[in-house]
Design a protein around this motif. Structure first.
Motif, PDB file in Angstrom:
ATOM      1  N   LEU A  39      13.491  30.116 -46.180  1.00  0.00           N
ATOM      2  CA  LEU A  39      12.524  30.573 -45.264  1.00  0.00           C
ATOM      3  C   LEU A  39      10.940  30.309 -44.599  1.00  0.00           C
ATOM      4  CD1 LEU A  39      12.602  30.814 -42.158  1.00  0.00           C
ATOM      5  CD2 LEU A  39      12.318  33.238 -42.627  1.00  0.00           C
ATOM      6  N   MET A  65       9.961  26.348 -45.924  1.00  0.00           N
ATOM      7  CA  MET A  65      10.442  25.461 -45.117  1.00  0.00           C
ATOM      8  C   MET A  65       9.020  25.784 -43.924  1.00  0.00           C
ATOM      9  SD  MET A  65      12.610  23.892 -44.968  1.00  0.00           S
ATOM     10  CE  MET A  65      12.307  22.808 -43.111  1.00  0.00           C
ATOM     11  N   LEU A  66       8.668  27.325 -43.569  1.00  0.00           N
ATOM     12  CA  LEU A  66       7.417  27.625 -42.848  1.00  0.00           C
ATOM     13  C   LEU A  66       6.534  26.722 -43.688  1.00  0.00           C
ATOM     14  CD1 LEU A  66       8.354  30.640 -41.317  1.00  0.00           C
ATOM     15  CD2 LEU A  66       7.892  29.349 -40.005  1.00  0.00           C
ATOM     16  N   PHE A 101       6.476  24.106 -45.373  1.00  0.00           N
ATOM     17  CA  PHE A 101       6.792  22.305 -45.353  1.00  0.00           C
ATOM     18  C   PHE A 101       6.544  22.013 -43.811  1.00  0.00           C
ATOM     19  CE2 PHE A 101       9.825  19.462 -44.929  1.00  0.00           C
ATOM     20  CZ  PHE A 101       9.386  18.429 -44.349  1.00  0.00           C
ATOM     21  N   ILE A 102       6.536  23.415 -43.044  1.00  0.00           N
ATOM     22  CA  ILE A 102       6.437  22.606 -41.723  1.00  0.00           C
ATOM     23  C   ILE A 102       4.984  22.430 -41.027  1.00  0.00           C
ATOM     24  CG2 ILE A 102       7.157  22.987 -39.638  1.00  0.00           C
ATOM     25  CD1 ILE A 102       9.267  23.490 -40.308  1.00  0.00           C
ATOM     26  N   PHE A 103       4.679  23.558 -41.594  1.00  0.00           N
ATOM     27  CA  PHE A 103       3.079  23.740 -41.123  1.00  0.00           C
ATOM     28  C   PHE A 103       1.541  23.456 -42.238  1.00  0.00           C
ATOM     29  CE2 PHE A 103       4.776  27.173 -38.087  1.00  0.00           C
ATOM     30  CZ  PHE A 103       4.038  26.726 -37.557  1.00  0.00           C
ATOM     31  N   LEU A 104       2.304  23.140 -43.131  1.00  0.00           N
ATOM     32  CA  LEU A 104       1.106  22.434 -44.284  1.00  0.00           C
ATOM     33  C   LEU A 104       0.059  21.015 -43.691  1.00  0.00           C
ATOM     34  CD1 LEU A 104       0.601  22.880 -46.954  1.00  0.00           C
ATOM     35  CD2 LEU A 104       2.028  20.712 -47.568  1.00  0.00           C
ATOM     36  N   PRO A 105       1.114  20.136 -43.270  1.00  0.00           N
ATOM     37  CA  PRO A 105       0.418  18.920 -42.531  1.00  0.00           C
ATOM     38  C   PRO A 105      -0.544  20.153 -41.789  1.00  0.00           C
ATOM     39  CG  PRO A 105       2.123  18.525 -42.033  1.00  0.00           C
ATOM     40  CD  PRO A 105       2.529  20.109 -43.244  1.00  0.00           C
ATOM     41  N   VAL A 106      -0.434  20.627 -40.134  1.00  0.00           N
ATOM     42  CA  VAL A 106      -0.751  21.110 -39.521  1.00  0.00           C
ATOM     43  C   VAL A 106      -2.537  22.306 -39.972  1.00  0.00           C
ATOM     44  CG1 VAL A 106      -0.947  22.548 -37.710  1.00  0.00           C
ATOM     45  CG2 VAL A 106       0.744  21.194 -38.017  1.00  0.00           C
ATOM     46  N   VAL A 137      -3.913  21.439 -43.080  1.00  0.00           N
ATOM     47  CA  VAL A 137      -4.668  20.972 -43.761  1.00  0.00           C
ATOM     48  C   VAL A 137      -5.958  20.689 -42.605  1.00  0.00           C
ATOM     49  CG1 VAL A 137      -5.343  19.192 -45.053  1.00  0.00           C
ATOM     50  CG2 VAL A 137      -3.274  20.853 -45.061  1.00  0.00           C
ATOM     51  N   LEU A 138      -4.881  19.843 -41.667  1.00  0.00           N
ATOM     52  CA  LEU A 138      -5.648  19.197 -40.260  1.00  0.00           C
ATOM     53  C   LEU A 138      -6.941  20.295 -39.487  1.00  0.00           C
ATOM     54  CD1 LEU A 138      -5.903  16.931 -38.755  1.00  0.00           C
ATOM     55  CD2 LEU A 138      -5.048  18.015 -36.715  1.00  0.00           C
ATOM     56  N   PRO A 184      -9.937  15.359 -48.481  1.00  0.00           N
ATOM     57  CA  PRO A 184     -10.414  17.283 -49.460  1.00  0.00           C
ATOM     58  C   PRO A 184     -11.331  16.503 -51.163  1.00  0.00           C
ATOM     59  CG  PRO A 184      -8.046  16.585 -49.931  1.00  0.00           C
ATOM     60  CD  PRO A 184      -8.431  15.615 -49.178  1.00  0.00           C
ATOM     61  N   ASN A 188      -9.356  14.209 -37.676  1.00  0.00           N
ATOM     62  CA  ASN A 188      -9.535  15.924 -37.547  1.00  0.00           C
ATOM     63  C   ASN A 188      -9.525  17.061 -36.394  1.00  0.00           C
ATOM     64  OD1 ASN A 188      -8.534  15.049 -40.070  1.00  0.00           O
ATOM     65  ND2 ASN A 188     -10.257  15.993 -41.038  1.00  0.00           N
ATOM     66  N   GLY A 220      -7.721  15.545 -33.396  1.00  0.00           N
ATOM     67  CA  GLY A 220      -5.966  16.159 -33.512  1.00  0.00           C
ATOM     68  C   GLY A 220      -6.186  17.244 -33.443  1.00  0.00           C
ATOM     69  N   PHE A 247      -3.659  19.317 -30.748  1.00  0.00           N
ATOM     70  CA  PHE A 247      -3.166  20.486 -31.203  1.00  0.00           C
ATOM     71  C   PHE A 247      -2.714  22.362 -30.133  1.00  0.00           C
ATOM     72  CE2 PHE A 247      -1.861  24.173 -34.209  1.00  0.00           C
ATOM     73  CZ  PHE A 247      -0.339  23.844 -34.384  1.00  0.00           C
ATOM     74  N   VAL A 260      -1.150  11.733 -34.632  1.00  0.00           N
ATOM     75  CA  VAL A 260      -1.698  13.076 -35.493  1.00  0.00           C
ATOM     76  C   VAL A 260      -0.934  13.815 -36.634  1.00  0.00           C
ATOM     77  CG1 VAL A 260      -3.531  15.361 -35.330  1.00  0.00           C
ATOM     78  CG2 VAL A 260      -3.515  13.824 -33.535  1.00  0.00           C
ATOM     79  N   LEU A 281      -3.717  13.489 -45.722  1.00  0.00           N
ATOM     80  CA  LEU A 281      -4.414  14.055 -46.115  1.00  0.00           C
ATOM     81  C   LEU A 281      -4.097  15.421 -47.346  1.00  0.00           C
ATOM     82  CD1 LEU A 281      -6.187  15.972 -42.867  1.00  0.00           C
ATOM     83  CD2 LEU A 281      -7.415  14.332 -44.405  1.00  0.00           C
ATOM     84  N   VAL A 282      -2.368  15.870 -46.518  1.00  0.00           N
ATOM     85  CA  VAL A 282      -2.015  16.501 -47.820  1.00  0.00           C
ATOM     86  C   VAL A 282      -1.467  15.700 -48.889  1.00  0.00           C
ATOM     87  CG1 VAL A 282       0.051  17.606 -48.139  1.00  0.00           C
ATOM     88  CG2 VAL A 282      -1.094  17.401 -45.860  1.00  0.00           C
ATOM     89  N   HIS A 342       9.904  15.837 -41.975  1.00  0.00           N
ATOM     90  CA  HIS A 342       8.931  16.756 -41.317  1.00  0.00           C
ATOM     91  C   HIS A 342       9.286  17.056 -40.238  1.00  0.00           C
ATOM     92  CE1 HIS A 342       5.076  18.619 -39.917  1.00  0.00           C
ATOM     93  NE2 HIS A 342       5.290  19.715 -40.391  1.00  0.00           N
TER      94      HIS A 342
END
Lengths: 262, 285
Positions: free
Chosen positions: A13, A16-17, A19-24, A26-27, A40, A233, A236, A240, B120, B127-128, B164
Motif C-alpha cells: 500500500l 503504491m501510494l 508511485f501514485i503521488f510521486l509525479p504530483v 514533484v510537480l 531538478p 509547474n 499544473g 490540481f 499535466v 520531471l520524475v 500510473h
C-alpha cells in the motif's frame, strides 16, 4: 513468515501510494522553484512563478473558459442524463437495450475520434470553432457517465416510494420534482461534478474545436510546446488544487447524505 | 376548456439524450466514414469513393502506419496487463485489509491524482524521469547506476505514464466489485477447509473478474486512443496510431487519410469490445 504476511499488504500500500503521488508531489515542489530551470535540482522555495501565473492573462482567461465550458456542459449532460435515466428505468420499451447501447457507445470511442468527427461535421455545417463547440463535444463524452450513474440509482426501492406518492394523489411533475429529484440529489451532484471535472480538464476535443478562445489544457499544451518552465509547474499545481477542491465537495456531500439517510 | 394531458416524462425523457447522441456522435462518425473514402484534389476534399486512404495505410513504403498500429497494440496490451497486475492487490488490500470506517477515505486518497489534469500528469513524469530527477538520484545513491540515464522519450515512459493513470481506474472498478462479494462465501470456504489461498483462487478471484473485465476494457479503449501520453512521454522515437492521426490533421490537413486511420482505430476498439462483451454488463443496484 507470519509477520511478513502481516506487513506485506501495508508495504505494498505504501509503495503504491508513493508511485501514485510521486509525479504530483514533484510537480508541486517544482512550482516553487527558485531559478529558471523547471527540472531538478531544486533551488527554491520561491513564489515568483506563482505570481507570474496569476498575472498571465492567457492562463487566467484559459481558466475562466475552462470553468465556463466545464460547468455549462456538466449541467447539460446531467440534465439529459437524468431525463434519459428516468425514462429508461421507469418504462420498459421494445428498444430499451438498443437505446442503452446507443447512449453508452461514446464511452468506447476515443476522444480523438469524437473530436475529429465533430470538427469535420461542424466544418461541413458551417459551425465555427468556439467554446460552444467544445461544450457540445464535452456533453457527448460525459452523457454516458451521467446516464450510467443516475440509472444505477433509480432502482426498485425508489420506484416504490414514487408509487406511494402517486397513490397519495401526486401528479407526474410533483413526483419528479418533489420525490425523485430530492432522493437522487447526491447522485445528481456527483454526476454533475464528475462531468465538470472531466470536461474542464479535457484536451483533445478542446484542442480540435477551438480557435481564439481556448481552455486551460490547450494553454498548457502550447506552453509545453515552447519548452518546460516552472510557470508550467505552477499552472499544473493550480489545476490540481481546483480539481481536488471539486472532489472534496462531492465527497463531503455524499458523506453527509449517507449520514442523514442511515 | 378541454384538459389535454401532456405525455409523462417516462415516455419521452430519453429522447433528448438520444437526439444529442445521434446528432453529435453517430452523425460525426458517419461523416468520418464518408470522409475516409474521399480524396484531396488540389487542396479540396471531394468524395470519390476511393480506397486510396486505406491503401496508403497498408502500402506506405516506409510502413509507418502499419508500424504505428502495431506499436499502439503492443503498448496498450502491455499497459493493460501491467495495470491489472498492479491494481488488483491494491484493490484487494483496500477492500479487505483496511478497517471499514477508513475504506472510503483510503480509496479517495488512493485515486486522488486521477483527478489532476491529464496533460499535466503526463508532463510531471518528465520531471520524475529526467536525468536529475528523483529516480535517477535514487539509483545513483543506491549504487545501481554509475551515470544518470534520461528515461523520458521512450516506450518505457509511455507505459509508465499509462500504468500510473490506469492503475487508479482499475483499482476503482476492482474495488467496487470486491466489496460486493458476500463475506459469507469466503467464510463458507474457510469452514469447508479451504486455506486462504484456495478461498481466494476458487471464490474471490472468479467473482471479481467482472470488475477486472470492465476496468481492463476501459483501459484498453482509453489507452489505445490516447494522444497525450505517447506524445509527451514517448516523444518522437516511435509513433503510435493516434499520433499518426494528429500528424495528418495538424501539419497536412489531410482529413481523408486521418479519417481512414481513425476508422482502423475504431475497428481495433470494436474487436476489443467483442472480446470483452460477454463479461460487460450494466446492472442496477
Amino acid at each position: 513468515m507470519k509477520a511478513l504476511g502481516r506487513i506485506a499488504p501495508w508495504a505494498y500500500l505504501a509503495l503504491m501510494l508513493l508511485f501514485i503521488f510521486l509525479p504530483v508531489l514533484v510537480l508541486i515542489q517544482f512550482s516553487f522553484q527558485g531559478g529558471l530551470a523547471p527540472v531538478p535540482p531544486f533551488d527554491g522555495p520561491s513564489l515568483k512563478w506563482w505570481a507570474k501565473v496569476l498575472a498571465n492573462r492567457k492562463i487566467t482567461d484559459g481558466l475562466t473558459n475552462s470553468l465556463l465550458v466545464g460547468l455549462g456542459s456538466a449541467l447539460v449532460a446531467t440534465m439529459l442524463g437524468f431525463l434519459a435515466a428516468y425514462a429508461m428505468a421507469r418504462q420498459k420499451r421494445r428498444l430499451s437495450a438498443f437505446y442503452q447501447f446507443l447512449l453508452m457507445a461514446p464511452i468506447t470511442v476515443s476522444y480523438l475520434i469524437i473530436g475529429m468527427g465533430l470538427q469535420i461535421t461542424f466544418n461541413y455545417l458551417g459551425i465555427s470553432k468556439s467554446l460552444w463547440a467544445i461544450g457540445i463535444g464535452h456533453v457527448v463524452i460525459n452523457l454516458p457517465l451521467t446516464f450510467a450513474i443516475l440509472y444505477a440509482q433509480l432502482g426498485e426501492h425508489q420506484a416504490n416510494i414514487e408509487r406511494a406518492a402517486y397513490d397519495l394523489g401526486a401528479r407526474d411533475w410533483q413526483v419528479i420534482l418533489l420525490v425523485t429529484v430530492p432522493m437522487l440529489w447526491p447522485g445528481l451532484l456527483a454526476a454533475f461534478f464528475i462531468a465538470a471535472t472531466l470536461s474542464w480538464d479535457e484536451f483533445v476535443i478542446a484542442f480540435l474545436l477551438s480557435r481564439f478562445d481556448v481552455t486551460l489544457p490547450v494553454v498548457i499544451w502550447s506552453m509545453l510546446k515552447s519548452g518546460l518552465s516552472p510557470e508550467l509547474n505552477a499552472t499544473g499545481t493550480l489545476v490540481f488544487v481546483i480539481s481536488i477542491l471539486a472532489v472534496g465537495v462531492v465527497e463531503f456531500l455524499l458523506w453527509r447524505s449517507r449520514r442523514s439517510n442511515v | 376548456m378541454p384538459k389535454t394531458k401532456l405525455p409523462g416524462l417516462k415516455s419521452w425523457g430519453h429522447a433528448p439524450a438520444l437526439a444529442w447522441t445521434l446528432l453529435f456522435f453517430v452523425l460525426p462518425l458517419i461523416a468520418m466514414l464518408v470522409m475516409s473514402f474521399s480524396a484531396r484534389i488540389d487542396g479540396k476534399i471531394e468524395l470519390t469513393w476511393t480506397l486510396d486512404n486505406y491503401r496508403a495505410f497498408l502500402t506506405r513504403a516506409d510502413g509507418t502506419f502499419v508500424g504505428a498500429l502495431w506499436n499502439s497494440i503492443e503498448v496498450t496490451v502491455i499497459t493493460t496487463i501491467v495495470s491489472v497486475l498492479v491494481a488488483y492487490p491494491l484493490a484487494y488490500i483496500l477492500a479487505y485489509k483496511i478497517p471499514k470506517q477508513w475504506q472510503r477515505f483510503a480509496l479517495v486518497l488512493t485515486v486522488l491524482p486521477f483527478w489532476t489534469s491529464y496533460v499535466v500528469r503526463s508532463y510531471s513524469w518528465l520531471l520524475v524521469l529526467s536525468e536529475n530527477g528523483i529516480i535517477n538520484q535514487f539509483l545513483l545513491w543506491s549504487g545501481i547506476l554509475d551515470t544518470p540515464v534520461g528515461m523520458g522519450n521512450s516506450r518505457f515512459a509511455t507505459v509508465l505514464g499509462f500504468v500510473h493513470f490506469f492503475a487508479m481506474l482499475l483499482t476503482l472498478t476492482i474495488y467496487a466489485n470486491l466489496v460486493q462479494i458476500k463475506e459469507s462465501y469466503r467464510k463458507a470456504a474457510a469452514d469447508l477447509g479451504a486455506n486462504g489461498f484456495q478461498a481466494f483462487w476458487h471464490i474471490t478471484l472468479p467473482l471479481s473478474l467482472p470488475g477486472v473485465a470492465v476496468g481492463a476494457f476501459l483501459t484498453f479503449v482509453l489507452a489505445i486512443g490516447d494522444y497525450i501520453t505517447p506524445q509527451i512521454l514517448g516523444g518522437s522515437k516511435e509513433m503510435l496510431l493516434p499520433q499518426a492521426v494528429m500528424l495528418q490533421i495538424g501539419r497536412q490537413a489531410d482529413f481523408p487519410l486521418a479519417s481512414a486511420l481513425s476508422m482502423i482505430l475504431m475497428l481495433v476498439i470494436t474487436a476489443a469490445f467483442l472480446v470483452f462483451a460477454k463479461r460487460l454488463k450494466m446492472e442496477r443496484v
